[in-house]
Design an enzyme around this catalytic site. Sequence first.
Site, PDB file in Angstrom:
ATOM      1  N   ASP A 120       0.607  -1.035  -0.029  1.00 55.21           N
ATOM      2  CA  ASP A 120      -0.089  -0.245  -0.319  1.00 55.21           C
ATOM      3  C   ASP A 120       0.744   1.654  -0.598  1.00 55.21           C
ATOM      4  O   ASP A 120       1.879   1.347  -0.009  1.00 55.21           O
ATOM      5  CB  ASP A 120      -0.878   0.066   1.613  1.00 55.21           C
ATOM      6  CG  ASP A 120      -2.112   1.128   0.948  1.00 55.21           C
ATOM      7  OD1 ASP A 120      -2.453   1.529   0.075  1.00 55.21           O
ATOM      8  OD2 ASP A 120      -2.190   1.423   2.092  1.00 55.21           O
ATOM      9  N   HIS A 158       1.947   3.189  -9.172  1.00 55.40           N
ATOM     10  CA  HIS A 158       1.816   2.413  -9.742  1.00 55.40           C
ATOM     11  C   HIS A 158       2.817   1.259  -9.796  1.00 55.40           C
ATOM     12  O   HIS A 158       3.520   0.345  -9.786  1.00 55.40           O
ATOM     13  CB  HIS A 158       0.532   1.798 -10.269  1.00 55.40           C
ATOM     14  CG  HIS A 158      -0.735   2.251  -9.141  1.00 55.40           C
ATOM     15  ND1 HIS A 158      -0.428   1.424  -8.115  1.00 55.40           N
ATOM     16  CD2 HIS A 158      -1.850   3.227  -9.549  1.00 55.40           C
ATOM     17  CE1 HIS A 158      -2.546   2.148  -7.409  1.00 55.40           C
ATOM     18  NE2 HIS A 158      -2.739   3.087  -8.418  1.00 55.40           N
ATOM     19  N   SER A 200      -7.886  -4.624   5.592  1.00 57.46           N
ATOM     20  CA  SER A 200      -8.875  -4.037   4.616  1.00 57.46           C
ATOM     21  C   SER A 200      -9.082  -5.344   3.748  1.00 57.46           C
ATOM     22  O   SER A 200      -8.377  -5.729   2.054  1.00 57.46           O
ATOM     23  CB  SER A 200      -7.588  -3.043   3.566  1.00 57.46           C
ATOM     24  OG  SER A 200      -7.100  -2.120   3.765  1.00 57.46           O
ATOM     25  N   GLY A 245      -0.328   5.529  -4.531  1.00 59.22           N
ATOM     26  CA  GLY A 245      -0.919   7.042  -4.771  1.00 59.22           C
ATOM     27  C   GLY A 245      -0.013   8.419  -4.057  1.00 59.22           C
ATOM     28  O   GLY A 245       0.208   8.796  -4.620  1.00 59.22           O
ATOM     29  N   ARG A 252     -13.269   2.703  -7.640  1.00 65.42           N
ATOM     30  CA  ARG A 252     -11.501   4.091  -7.636  1.00 65.42           C
ATOM     31  C   ARG A 252     -11.957   4.869  -9.501  1.00 65.42           C
ATOM     32  O   ARG A 252     -12.866   3.888  -9.506  1.00 65.42           O
ATOM     33  CB  ARG A 252     -10.122   2.644  -8.017  1.00 65.42           C
ATOM     34  CG  ARG A 252     -10.014   3.204  -6.170  1.00 65.42           C
ATOM     35  CD  ARG A 252      -8.117   2.671  -6.246  1.00 65.42           C
ATOM     36  NE  ARG A 252      -8.072   2.700  -4.780  1.00 65.42           N
ATOM     37  CZ  ARG A 252      -6.865   2.189  -4.644  1.00 65.42           C
ATOM     38  NH1 ARG A 252      -5.591   2.670  -5.328  1.00 65.42           N
ATOM     39  NH2 ARG A 252      -6.365   2.385  -3.110  1.00 65.42           N
ATOM     40  N   ASN A 260     -11.702  -2.014  -4.919  1.00 66.79           N
ATOM     41  CA  ASN A 260     -10.491  -1.458  -5.557  1.00 66.79           C
ATOM     42  C   ASN A 260     -11.590  -1.231  -7.582  1.00 66.79           C
ATOM     43  O   ASN A 260     -10.733   0.257  -7.269  1.00 66.79           O
ATOM     44  CB  ASN A 260      -9.535  -1.573  -5.759  1.00 66.79           C
ATOM     45  CG  ASN A 260      -8.467  -1.860  -4.616  1.00 66.79           C
ATOM     46  OD1 ASN A 260      -7.876  -2.636  -4.456  1.00 66.79           O
ATOM     47  ND2 ASN A 260      -8.352  -0.784  -3.966  1.00 66.79           N
ATOM     48  N   TRP A 312       3.253   8.098  -2.636  1.00 68.52           N
ATOM     49  CA  TRP A 312       4.308   8.486  -3.220  1.00 68.52           C
ATOM     50  C   TRP A 312       4.322   8.977  -4.156  1.00 68.52           C
ATOM     51  O   TRP A 312       5.242  10.288  -4.511  1.00 68.52           O
ATOM     52  CB  TRP A 312       4.406   6.795  -3.603  1.00 68.52           C
ATOM     53  CG  TRP A 312       5.705   6.809  -4.161  1.00 68.52           C
ATOM     54  CD1 TRP A 312       7.267   6.542  -3.155  1.00 68.52           C
ATOM     55  CD2 TRP A 312       6.792   6.906  -5.393  1.00 68.52           C
ATOM     56  NE1 TRP A 312       8.419   6.435  -3.959  1.00 68.52           N
ATOM     57  CE2 TRP A 312       8.093   6.733  -5.208  1.00 68.52           C
ATOM     58  CE3 TRP A 312       5.991   6.772  -6.620  1.00 68.52           C
ATOM     59  CZ2 TRP A 312       8.505   6.773  -6.760  1.00 68.52           C
ATOM     60  CZ3 TRP A 312       6.654   7.426  -7.792  1.00 68.52           C
ATOM     61  CH2 TRP A 312       8.123   7.249  -7.647  1.00 68.52           C
ATOM     62  N   ARG A 351       2.330  -4.908   6.171  1.00 68.51           N
ATOM     63  CA  ARG A 351       1.400  -3.933   5.161  1.00 68.51           C
ATOM     64  C   ARG A 351       2.592  -2.220   5.064  1.00 68.51           C
ATOM     65  O   ARG A 351       2.943  -1.584   6.370  1.00 68.51           O
ATOM     66  CB  ARG A 351      -0.126  -3.644   6.283  1.00 68.51           C
ATOM     67  CG  ARG A 351      -0.404  -2.615   5.271  1.00 68.51           C
ATOM     68  CD  ARG A 351      -1.793  -2.056   5.335  1.00 68.51           C
ATOM     69  NE  ARG A 351      -2.585  -1.434   4.849  1.00 68.51           N
ATOM     70  CZ  ARG A 351      -4.108  -1.029   4.195  1.00 68.51           C
ATOM     71  NH1 ARG A 351      -4.619  -2.352   5.232  1.00 68.51           N
ATOM     72  NH2 ARG A 351      -4.691  -0.487   3.671  1.00 68.51           N
TER      73      ARG A 351
HETATM   74  C1  IPE Z   1      -5.392  -2.245   0.087  1.00 69.21           C
HETATM   75  O1  IPE Z   1      -5.514  -1.120  -0.205  1.00 69.21           O
HETATM   76  C2  IPE Z   1      -5.693  -3.265  -1.452  1.00 69.21           C
HETATM   77  C3  IPE Z   1      -3.807  -3.104  -1.759  1.00 69.21           C
HETATM   78  C4  IPE Z   1      -3.614  -2.905  -1.668  1.00 69.21           C
HETATM   79  C5  IPE Z   1      -4.278  -4.180  -3.344  1.00 69.21           C
HETATM   80  P1  IPE Z   1      -5.776  -0.248  -0.634  1.00 69.21           P
HETATM   81  O2  IPE Z   1      -5.775   0.978  -0.636  1.00 69.21           O
HETATM   82  O3  IPE Z   1      -7.480  -0.291  -0.864  1.00 69.21           O
HETATM   83  O4  IPE Z   1      -7.418  -0.427   1.539  1.00 69.21           O
HETATM   84  P2  IPE Z   1      -7.556   1.162   1.962  1.00 69.21           P
HETATM   85  O5  IPE Z   1      -8.975   1.152   1.171  1.00 69.21           O
HETATM   86  O6  IPE Z   1      -7.356   1.928   2.372  1.00 69.21           O
HETATM   87  O7  IPE Z   1      -8.439  -0.042   3.022  1.00 69.21           O
HETATM   88  C1  IPE Z   2      -2.023   0.278  -3.104  1.00 68.36           C
HETATM   89  O1  IPE Z   2      -1.489   1.549  -3.714  1.00 68.36           O
HETATM   90  C2  IPE Z   2      -1.922  -0.154  -4.748  1.00 68.36           C
HETATM   91  C3  IPE Z   2      -3.588  -1.000  -4.999  1.00 68.36           C
HETATM   92  C4  IPE Z   2      -4.781  -1.301  -3.812  1.00 68.36           C
HETATM   93  C5  IPE Z   2      -4.433  -1.559  -6.263  1.00 68.36           C
HETATM   94  P1  IPE Z   2      -2.955   2.859  -2.959  1.00 68.36           P
HETATM   95  O2  IPE Z   2      -3.241   3.391  -4.637  1.00 68.36           O
HETATM   96  O3  IPE Z   2      -3.720   2.376  -2.310  1.00 68.36           O
HETATM   97  O4  IPE Z   2      -2.302   3.992  -2.557  1.00 68.36           O
HETATM   98  P2  IPE Z   2      -2.282   4.825  -1.532  1.00 68.36           P
HETATM   99  O5  IPE Z   2      -2.784   3.708  -0.078  1.00 68.36           O
HETATM  100  O6  IPE Z   2      -3.505   6.081  -2.141  1.00 68.36           O
HETATM  101  O7  IPE Z   2      -1.429   5.807  -1.481  1.00 68.36           O
HETATM  102 MG    MG Z   3      -4.356   2.151  -0.267  1.00 66.93          MG
END
Ligand code: IPE
Ligand code: IPE
Ligand code: MG
Length: 243
Positions: free
Chosen positions: A13, A30, A189, A16, A64, A61, A18, A181
Amino acid sequence: MNALPKHVAVIMDGNGRWAQQRGLPRSSGHQAGVKATRTVVEQCARRGINMLTVYAFSSENWGRPRKEVSFLMELFLRSLRSEVDSLHKNNIVVRFIGQIESFPENLQAQIQVATEKTRANTGMVLNIAVNYGGRSEMINAIKNISEDVRAGKLSVDQIDDDLVTRYTWLTDGLEPDLFIRTGGDQRLSNFLLWHLAYTELVFTSTLWPDFSASELDEAIDNFANRQRRFGQTGEQVDNSAQS
Ligand code: IPE
Ligand code: IPE
Ligand code: MG
């Protein structure tokens, strides 16, 4: 105190954030995350971990923005295509857990290719959780158990831990010893709700694209220094370790 974890599970996680910290679009995060995944896969294999399960896309997800979801689908496809040969060369068995059938056809086909190509390998097992949800997994298991009971293939008395595990998507019973995590949030999650019952949890604020082999080693060291009691007292565990 503990040996090396046999099975490591990772919520990758923070991609985004980063990117946002650098004034870049989330997609760049990503993209950068793929590199961190490669590093961690290689390091786990090098360290002799038997199984690594990574959470790449949750069933939630899909909620999104459409552009981000379609970017992720494209990225999975490209990464799978470009990584499969080196995974195979490293003797890694690639498996997928989650509801693959909702993915675009070309991605499903590539998933099939990676699975088939690496099936007979004998090294580390890499489980990639995509369109994975722990609750969906359990609902699916409950439905299949119920159907087998109704069909007379199974009696209610046979339902125990091992049997339920066999109806989940991680069927071989090798539960994660260590969970990591990244990204700073301390929650599951919807990841591996059944299998994490006695897993040691490590949370780090490092964002996934910055996660390195040395930070993985740190988490493994942290794990080594914990006492796993599984409901017993510390003394019981000490005594049985000595005998
Ligand atoms: C969990 O991360 C899923 C993955 C890393 C693939 P999320 O970013 O989706 O989790 P929440 O929404 O913050 O709980
Ligand atoms: C995890 O990173 C990747 C996926 C869930 C696909 P995020 O995209 O959730 O990154 P943050 O949590 O928004 O920083
Ligand atoms: Mg995330």
